[in-house]
Design a protein around this motif. Structure first.
Motif, PDB file in Angstrom:
ATOM      1  N   THR A 102       0.848  -1.184   0.000  1.00  0.00           N
ATOM      2  CA  THR A 102       0.000   0.000   0.000  1.00  0.00           C
ATOM      3  C   THR A 102       0.888   1.239   0.000  1.00  0.00           C
ATOM      4  OG1 THR A 102      -1.714  -1.178   1.212  1.00  0.00           O
ATOM      5  CG2 THR A 102      -1.818   1.226   1.252  1.00  0.00           C
ATOM      6  N   TYR A 103       0.553   2.212  -0.858  1.00  0.00           N
ATOM      7  CA  TYR A 103       1.347   3.428  -1.016  1.00  0.00           C
ATOM      8  C   TYR A 103       0.468   4.660  -0.872  1.00  0.00           C
ATOM      9  CZ  TYR A 103       4.608   0.146  -3.119  1.00  0.00           C
ATOM     10  OH  TYR A 103       5.435  -0.917  -3.348  1.00  0.00           O
ATOM     11  N   THR A 104       1.028   5.709  -0.298  1.00  0.00           N
ATOM     12  CA  THR A 104       0.333   6.992  -0.300  1.00  0.00           C
ATOM     13  C   THR A 104       0.545   7.620  -1.671  1.00  0.00           C
ATOM     14  OG1 THR A 104       2.253   8.120   0.630  1.00  0.00           O
ATOM     15  CG2 THR A 104       0.570   7.380   2.180  1.00  0.00           C
ATOM     16  N   VAL A 105      -0.518   8.184  -2.217  1.00  0.00           N
ATOM     17  CA  VAL A 105      -0.471   8.725  -3.573  1.00  0.00           C
ATOM     18  C   VAL A 105      -1.219  10.047  -3.649  1.00  0.00           C
ATOM     19  CG1 VAL A 105      -0.278   6.462  -4.693  1.00  0.00           C
ATOM     20  CG2 VAL A 105      -2.532   7.450  -4.288  1.00  0.00           C
ATOM     21  N   VAL A 106      -0.961  10.752  -4.745  1.00  0.00           N
ATOM     22  CA  VAL A 106      -1.724  11.938  -5.130  1.00  0.00           C
ATOM     23  C   VAL A 106      -2.347  11.615  -6.476  1.00  0.00           C
ATOM     24  CG1 VAL A 106      -1.596  14.377  -5.758  1.00  0.00           C
ATOM     25  CG2 VAL A 106      -0.164  13.499  -3.908  1.00  0.00           C
ATOM     26  N   VAL A 107      -3.655  11.822  -6.588  1.00  0.00           N
ATOM     27  CA  VAL A 107      -4.372  11.520  -7.823  1.00  0.00           C
ATOM     28  C   VAL A 107      -4.181  12.678  -8.796  1.00  0.00           C
ATOM     29  CG1 VAL A 107      -6.619  11.013  -8.850  1.00  0.00           C
ATOM     30  CG2 VAL A 107      -6.053  10.139  -6.576  1.00  0.00           C
ATOM     31  N   LYS A 108      -3.794  12.350 -10.019  1.00  0.00           N
ATOM     32  CA  LYS A 108      -3.669  13.368 -11.061  1.00  0.00           C
ATOM     33  C   LYS A 108      -5.061  13.821 -11.480  1.00  0.00           C
ATOM     34  CE  LYS A 108       0.628  11.797 -13.205  1.00  0.00           C
ATOM     35  NZ  LYS A 108       1.238  11.339 -14.476  1.00  0.00           N
ATOM     36  N   PRO A 109      -5.177  15.054 -11.974  1.00  0.00           N
ATOM     37  CA  PRO A 109      -6.485  15.511 -12.448  1.00  0.00           C
ATOM     38  C   PRO A 109      -7.040  14.546 -13.504  1.00  0.00           C
ATOM     39  CG  PRO A 109      -4.961  17.347 -12.348  1.00  0.00           C
ATOM     40  CD  PRO A 109      -4.170  16.101 -12.059  1.00  0.00           C
ATOM     41  N   GLY A 110      -8.294  14.232 -13.388  1.00  0.00           N
ATOM     42  CA  GLY A 110      -8.913  13.244 -14.268  1.00  0.00           C
ATOM     43  C   GLY A 110      -9.268  11.991 -13.494  1.00  0.00           C
TER      44      GLY A 110
END
Length: 168
Positions: A102-110
């Motif tokens: 499991t990784y912390t992420v930032v969602v790209k626009p879209g």
């Protein structure tokens, strides 16, 4: 006598053509160095902007359940206000992503793809700049004949790449 006056104006044994060639070499190698570094920043900024400028972006975690040729995917669980859960988002398949973790992420626009966040994500995003620093150091040492500056560039690239490797 013309050669004596040329020597007096341009230094002992230095012809005007030599000075022009030296200036041309320095100018061209300087431009090549700047282009290499700009390309490294440009390549890095594609991911780094999402990882470093997270205000207003959706942040959460992805549990990687499967990997294809180019990307890994898994369910997304939101951590930031206003973010919504998703059945699946994609994370680029690299050495920095393993199935089952499991990784912390930032969602790209879209909302379909994400990039790793946190210290490992920041370092990994700037890896292209690390390679550009190493390449630019060779140009600076060979083309500009500035060995100290070349060592600084090479050292910076090496530290960045090593830190990214250790953070993964």
């Amino acid at each position: 006598m013309p050669s004596a006056s040329v020597s007096a104006r341009h230094g002992a044994g230095t012809a005007p053509g030599t000075v022009a060639l030296r200036f041309g070499r320095v100018a061209v190698m300087g431009v090549v160095t700047v282009l290499i570094l700009v390309a490294g920043v440009w390549a890095s900024w594609g991911s780094a902007q999402y990882v470093m400028l997270t205000k207003g972006r959706e942040r959460g975690t992805v549990e990687v359940t499967g990997c294809g040729e180019r990307a890994c995917s898994g369910p997304y669980a939101p951590l930031s206000p206003g973010s919504r859960a998703r059945a699946s988002v994609e994370v680029e398949d690299t050495v920095a992503v393993e199935k089952g973790r499991t990784y912390t992420v930032v969602v790209k626009p879209g909302g379909e793809s994400a990039v790793r966040s946190g210290p490992a994500g920041v370092l990994y995003a700037w890896v292209p700049l690390g390679g550009a620093l190493l390449l630019a150091s060779v140009v600076v040492a060979g083309g500009l004949r500035r060995t100290r500056a070349a060592w600084v560039l090479a050292g910076s690239g090496f530290v960045l790449l090593t830190a990214a490797f250790l953070a993964v």
